[in-house]
Design an enzyme around this catalytic site. Structure first.
Site, short mmCIF file in Angstrom:
data_model
loop_
_atom_site.label_atom_id
_atom_site.label_comp_id
_atom_site.label_asym_id
_atom_site.label_seq_id
_atom_site.Cartn_x
_atom_site.Cartn_y
_atom_site.Cartn_z
N SER A 198 -44.39 93.64 184.79
CA SER A 198 -43.14 94.11 183.94
C SER A 198 -43.61 94.50 182.50
CB SER A 198 -41.84 93.55 184.22
OG SER A 198 -42.16 92.19 183.46
N HIS A 226 -39.54 95.41 190.10
CA HIS A 226 -39.99 96.61 189.39
C HIS A 226 -40.34 97.58 190.45
CE1 HIS A 226 -38.68 95.44 185.54
NE2 HIS A 226 -39.44 94.39 185.55
N LYS A 257 -32.13 96.17 189.72
CA LYS A 257 -32.83 97.15 188.97
C LYS A 257 -32.57 98.56 189.60
CE LYS A 257 -35.78 93.80 186.80
NZ LYS A 257 -36.61 92.45 187.23
C1 PLP Z 1 -36.33 91.06 187.24
C2 PLP Z 1 -36.95 90.54 187.91
C3 PLP Z 1 -36.40 89.27 188.57
C4 PLP Z 1 -35.21 88.77 188.57
O1 PLP Z 1 -34.28 89.66 189.24
P1 PLP Z 1 -32.68 89.18 189.24
O2 PLP Z 1 -32.31 89.77 190.47
O3 PLP Z 1 -31.96 89.91 187.85
O4 PLP Z 1 -32.66 87.65 189.14
C5 PLP Z 1 -37.40 88.64 189.56
N1 PLP Z 1 -38.60 88.91 189.55
C6 PLP Z 1 -39.21 89.95 188.97
C7 PLP Z 1 -40.72 90.38 189.08
C8 PLP Z 1 -38.44 90.65 188.11
O5 PLP Z 1 -38.98 91.81 187.29
#
Ligand code: PLP
Length: 411
Positions: A198, A226, A257
């Protein structure tokens, strides 16, 4: 330390964060998340959200959630094995499993919880047999906090798991570690990686990792948070982008996301694994499942992605447009083709100032600096969305150019 001292210490810490300029401020939004948001009332271009496909406020997603609210209610009021399960939860599990190329899936309240659930639920578990085993996890250096915590958790539970960190995306280094451990008699070997990192927008070298996993009889775990809905010709993520869709043992991801942007997470993999986790995942058996409206909205998001390839295509076009425009303006970016576009600035103070001045120009973007990224590599992390219009992108590049000139970042 008495309690009054404790609160004094906490306040001291907060003051220190402010002084060191590491205090995280939250910008109040005066409306919904979207390609543009209301901060100062003018409709700022949002370049700092994970709303990659613009589904967070998409009419069809909102409508599906509204209908589910009426039909299935507001909440579930317990966990599924106690209070029951709804057909939409089962449907979402089936749909997301197929989407990411796995046999089955299990929903969790978030991907953070799903990642903790996977490591703690599977590893360091004696499966009712003689103890005396040891599991090993090979973890990419830049893996997400939830993977790191998941690994810590299973190390903490039984001390039957060890972890080894390999250099970011370095399959050669991973091979060295796997070879070193060849004769150590580990019971389960897991290779764990983010599909997309990310902070950089870089992709994990999945074809190499798939080959290593096969050669060393390891389970390959890929967090697609992502990537699902974001990359790959049809939005099916890093494995699709790199030609190994259907070859990953365990895929986790988030509905928070690209896939609607509300909340919820999943683990996908072989049927036996998913069924086992339904019994043994603590975040599944002790924490509420996703609410019906969020499940229905997430289903609508998957429908949109599967039925309208133009959405993912628009994200791709917008990304290309921004990447070539911002590089053409003279900025240094990390190369790639993910909608995460890091604009490299160097010093934290510069990133902060540039972020502030861009907001005044109507461009909402956030800076990242040490310790989130290496020292001297402070950056603005731009995230492009299918919700942006072509003129939004031009306007954003224009804002960057004006502020960049003013601050001497570009000539
Ligand atoms: C955003 C993210 C998470 C967390 O996701 P949530 O559903 O908001 O808990 C986990 N792993 C990665 C790689 C992320 O980018």
């Amino acid at each position: 330390m008495n309690l009054s001292q404790l609160y004094t210490v906490l306040q001291g810490q907060l003051d220190q964060f402010t002084e060191q300029q590491t205090y995280k401020y939250e910008v109040p939004l005066e409306g919904e998340q979207g390609g543009r948001v209301k901060v100062g009332g003018r409709g700022e271009i949002m370049l700092a959200s994970n709303n990659y496909l613009g589904l967070a406020n998409h009419a069809a997603v909102k409508e599906a959630a509204r209908r589910a609210l009426d039909e299935w209610g507001f909440g579930m009021s317990s966990v599924r094995f106690i209070c029951g399960t709804q057909p939409i939860h089962l449907e979402l599990e089936k749909r997301i499993a197929a989407f990411v190329g796995c046999e089955a899936a299990i929903l969790h309240g978030s991907c953070f919880a799903a990642n903790e659930a996977f490591f703690a639920g599977l590893l360091a578990n004696d499966f009712g047999q003689t103890p005396g085993f040891e599991d090993v996890i090979y973890s990419d250096q830049y893996n997400h906090a939830s993977i790191i915590d998941g690994v810590r958790l299973c190390r903490g539970i039984a001390k039957h798991a060890v972890s080894r960190v390999y250099r970011n995306r370095d399959a050669g280094h991973l091979r060295t570690l796997l070879e070193e451990d060849r004769d150590k008699g580990y019971r389960i070997r897991v290779i764990a990686t983010d599909g997309v990192f990310s902070m950089e927008g870089h992709l994990a070298p999945l074809p190499e990792l798939v080959a290593l996993a096969r050669e060393f009889d390891a389970l390959l775990f890929v967090d697609e948070s992502h990537a699902s809905g974001v990359i790959g010709q049809t939005g099916r993520g890093t494995p699709e982008e790199l030609g190994v869709h259907g070859s990953i043992d365990v895929v986790t991801g988030t509905f928070g996301k690209a896939l609607g942007g509300a909340s919820g997470g999943f683990i996908a993999g072989r049927r036996e694994l998913i069924e086992f986790l339904r019994q043994k995942s603590r975040p599944y058996t002790f924490s509420n499942t996703m609410p019906p409206a969020v499940v229905a909205g997430s289903l609508a998001a998957i429908d949109l992605i599967e039925n309208d390839p133009a959405i993912v295509a628009r994200l791709r076009e917008n990304t290309l447009h921004f990447r070539s425009g911002i590089a053409g303006a003279g900025f240094t970016i990390l190369e790639g083709h993910h909608p995460i576009v890091p604009v490299m600035l160097g010093e934290a103070a510069l990133a902060q100032q540039m972020s502030r001045e861009l907001l005044a120009e109507g461009v909402y973007v956030k800076g990242l600096w040490y310790p989130v990224v290496p020292k001297g590599e402070a950056r603005l992390r731009v995230q492009i969305s299918a919700a942006h219009t072509s003129s939004d992108i031009d306007e954003a590049i224009g804002g960057f150019t004006r502020v960049g000139n003013r601050l001497g970042v570009i000539q």
